[in-house]
Structure formats: C-alpha cells, structure tokens
Design an enzyme around this catalytic site. Structure first.
Site, PDB file in Angstrom:
ATOM      1  N   GLY A  14       9.344 -13.736  -3.160  1.00 51.33           N
ATOM      2  CA  GLY A  14       9.641 -12.499  -3.881  1.00 51.33           C
ATOM      3  C   GLY A  14      10.371 -11.505  -3.002  1.00 51.33           C
ATOM      4  O   GLY A  14      10.087 -10.301  -3.016  1.00 51.33           O
ATOM      5  N   ASN A  92       4.529 -12.610  -0.762  1.00 51.34           N
ATOM      6  CA  ASN A  92       4.758 -11.314  -1.403  1.00 51.34           C
ATOM      7  C   ASN A  92       4.933 -11.418  -2.915  1.00 51.34           C
ATOM      8  O   ASN A  92       4.723 -10.442  -3.626  1.00 51.34           O
ATOM      9  CB  ASN A  92       6.006 -10.661  -0.786  1.00 51.34           C
ATOM     10  CG  ASN A  92       6.427  -9.417  -1.533  1.00 51.34           C
ATOM     11  OD1 ASN A  92       5.755  -8.390  -1.496  1.00 51.34           O
ATOM     12  ND2 ASN A  92       7.548  -9.504  -2.249  1.00 51.34           N
ATOM     13  N   SER A 144      -2.964  -5.411  -2.723  1.00 53.02           N
ATOM     14  CA  SER A 144      -2.723  -4.118  -3.379  1.00 53.02           C
ATOM     15  C   SER A 144      -3.980  -3.276  -3.314  1.00 53.02           C
ATOM     16  O   SER A 144      -5.102  -3.802  -3.245  1.00 53.02           O
ATOM     17  CB  SER A 144      -2.323  -4.323  -4.845  1.00 53.02           C
ATOM     18  OG  SER A 144      -2.348  -3.096  -5.558  1.00 53.02           O
ATOM     19  N   TYR A 157      -4.260  -7.983 -12.833  1.00 55.75           N
ATOM     20  CA  TYR A 157      -3.623  -7.707 -11.539  1.00 55.75           C
ATOM     21  C   TYR A 157      -4.673  -7.502 -10.448  1.00 55.75           C
ATOM     22  O   TYR A 157      -4.566  -8.049  -9.336  1.00 55.75           O
ATOM     23  CB  TYR A 157      -2.734  -6.470 -11.670  1.00 55.75           C
ATOM     24  CG  TYR A 157      -1.860  -6.182 -10.482  1.00 55.75           C
ATOM     25  CD1 TYR A 157      -0.727  -6.952 -10.214  1.00 55.75           C
ATOM     26  CD2 TYR A 157      -2.143  -5.108  -9.632  1.00 55.75           C
ATOM     27  CE1 TYR A 157       0.089  -6.674  -9.126  1.00 55.75           C
ATOM     28  CE2 TYR A 157      -1.330  -4.824  -8.551  1.00 55.75           C
ATOM     29  CZ  TYR A 157      -0.221  -5.605  -8.296  1.00 55.75           C
ATOM     30  OH  TYR A 157       0.583  -5.323  -7.216  1.00 55.75           O
ATOM     31  N   ILE A 190       3.857   2.621  -3.996  1.00 53.67           N
ATOM     32  CA  ILE A 190       5.058   2.531  -3.165  1.00 53.67           C
ATOM     33  C   ILE A 190       6.288   2.735  -4.043  1.00 53.67           C
ATOM     34  O   ILE A 190       6.309   2.318  -5.205  1.00 53.67           O
ATOM     35  CB  ILE A 190       5.132   1.157  -2.462  1.00 53.67           C
ATOM     36  CG1 ILE A 190       3.841   0.896  -1.661  1.00 53.67           C
ATOM     37  CG2 ILE A 190       6.351   1.084  -1.541  1.00 53.67           C
ATOM     38  CD1 ILE A 190       3.546   1.887  -0.557  1.00 53.67           C
TER      39      ILE A 190
END
Length: 245
Positions: A14, A92, A144, A157, A190
């Site tokens: 990614g 990633n 995360s 997620y 981010i």
C-alpha cells in the site's frame, strides 16, 4: 562508470499514497531500495517512484492485491528470485469501510479484515521464510489508534488493527532469537484522504496537540524501527497520535 553497490531491499505494501508514500520516500532517502506495492492506482505508484528517483533513491513498483493469496505468492516469488531477499517489510496496506455494526454488510466486514489480517499473513509468511534462513530482517506493521480507542462505525477496522497488534507481539516472540525484529506503529489522525470528512474543529477537541499529524511524522518512526538504532526493540506498538491516548 562504477557499478551500483547492492542495497538493502524494503517492500512497502500500500505504498502509493498517504502514509505508505511517505514511508517509501523516507526509506529511500536513507539508502534502501524500495519496492512500492499498489493495488489499483498505478499512476499514484509511479508518482511515488518518481519522487524516490528525484530524492536520489532507487526502487520499483509492483501490483498485487495483498488479500489475494495466489496473486501475492506469485508476485513475492518473482521478487525474491530477483532480489534474493527482502530485508525490510512494512505491512501498510489497509482499507476502511465504515458503517454501524448493526448495518454492516458481510462484504464490508470481510473486505476490511481480509486486507489487513489476511494480507498480513499472505505477505509476511513468504518474506519471513527467507528472513529466517538468513537470520536477519525487520518487519513493521502499520496499526491505528483505532485498535485501542474505539470509534463509532469502525468495528471492522478496529478489529483488524487490534488483530495486527496481537500478531505483532506473538510473531516478535517467535523470531527474536533468529535476529528478526517485529514492531508496529499506530498512527492517530494523519493528514490523508481518510480523514478529509472530519471537521477540523472536532479534531482540535479530540487531539491534545490540537492538530492532525503528517504522514512524514509516521514515516520517521517507521524508519527508526528499520535501522540499527532500534536494534533492541521488538514486539512493541509505538503510537504516533498527538497524545490521544
């Protein structure tokens, strides 16, 4: 003309945009040959490679879906033949498909977990086999803040990222004696496409530092973990989140 000296090889899944692009550039600037993995946005991947070249680095792009085991195995087999080994792996690749859990479709659940967790398995296992035979290597997983700080609509997620952090700790304990380090970096909010819909006023309220982070700030932590300055660090999750938790 002098022949180019061999370089350590890093694979960033990614890697075409956002945090992945910043990681690719940071590693290339520090002397690594960077393989930029992408799934669908070839233009963005080529732009990342161009930025690597402009910075004086070297690398290449490679297209495969980390959630597709067969495609991943074929791509990695070719890469490992060409480069003999991948010294550094940055997992990633990840996606979000936000929805309230009671309304979440099977496809939204499965796609998010497959990209993060199945993708981690599909990519890491063949790369790790070569690392084990050489008794050296570095693996960095991008997690995360959502792994530990739940958000509405992100059950899939959060589950995927929490799973990666558990995998990080367990795998690190398995391979530490073999000279292989495994760590995770957990970014907060981010400045990427993923947070464009969040009002800036809300961001200031939930982040003690009062601002979003930059992809480059995450990339510098990844770079630290990839080199000998972090030689005694493994099995850790480092947060880059402006003090959110």
């Amino acid at each position: 003309m002098k022949p180019l000296l061999p370089m350590k090889v890093a694979l960033v899944t990614g890697g075409s945009r956002g945090i992945g692009r910043a990681i690719c550039l940071e590693l290339a600037k520090n002397g690594l040959y960077v393989i930029v993995n992408f799934l669908s946005n070839q233009k963005a991947a080529e732009e990342t490679l161009e930025l690597i070249h402009e910075a004086g680095g070297r690398g290449e792009t490679v297209c495969f879906d980390v959630a597709d085991q067969e495609a991943t195995e074929k791509s990695l087999e070719a890469l490992l033949i060409r480069h003999e080994a991948i010294d550094i792996l940055v997992n990633n690749a990840g996606i979000a498909a936000d929805s309230l859990f009671v309304l979440m479709s099977n496809e939204e659940w499965t796609r998010v977990l497959n990209t993060s967790l199945l993708g981690f398995y599909n990519v890491t296992r063949p790369v790790l086999k070569k690392m084990v035979t050489r008794s050296q290597g570095v693996i960095v997983i991008i997690s995360s803040v959502s792994a530990r700080l739940g958000h509405r609509g992100q059950t899939n997620y959060s589950a995927a990222k929490a799973g990666l952090e558990g995998a990080c700790r367990s795998l690190a304990s398995e391979v530490a004696r073999l000279g292989i380090r495994v760590n995770a970096v957990a970014p907060g909010l981010i400045e990427t496409e993923m947070i464009q819909a969040i009002p800036k006023t809300m961001i200031k309220q939930i982040i003690p530092m009062g601002r979003v982070g930059l992809p480059e700030e995450v990339a510098k932590v990844v770079r630290f973990l990839c080199f000998e300055d972090a030689s005694y660090i493994t099995g850790q999750v480092i947060s880059v989140n402006g003090g959110m938790i």
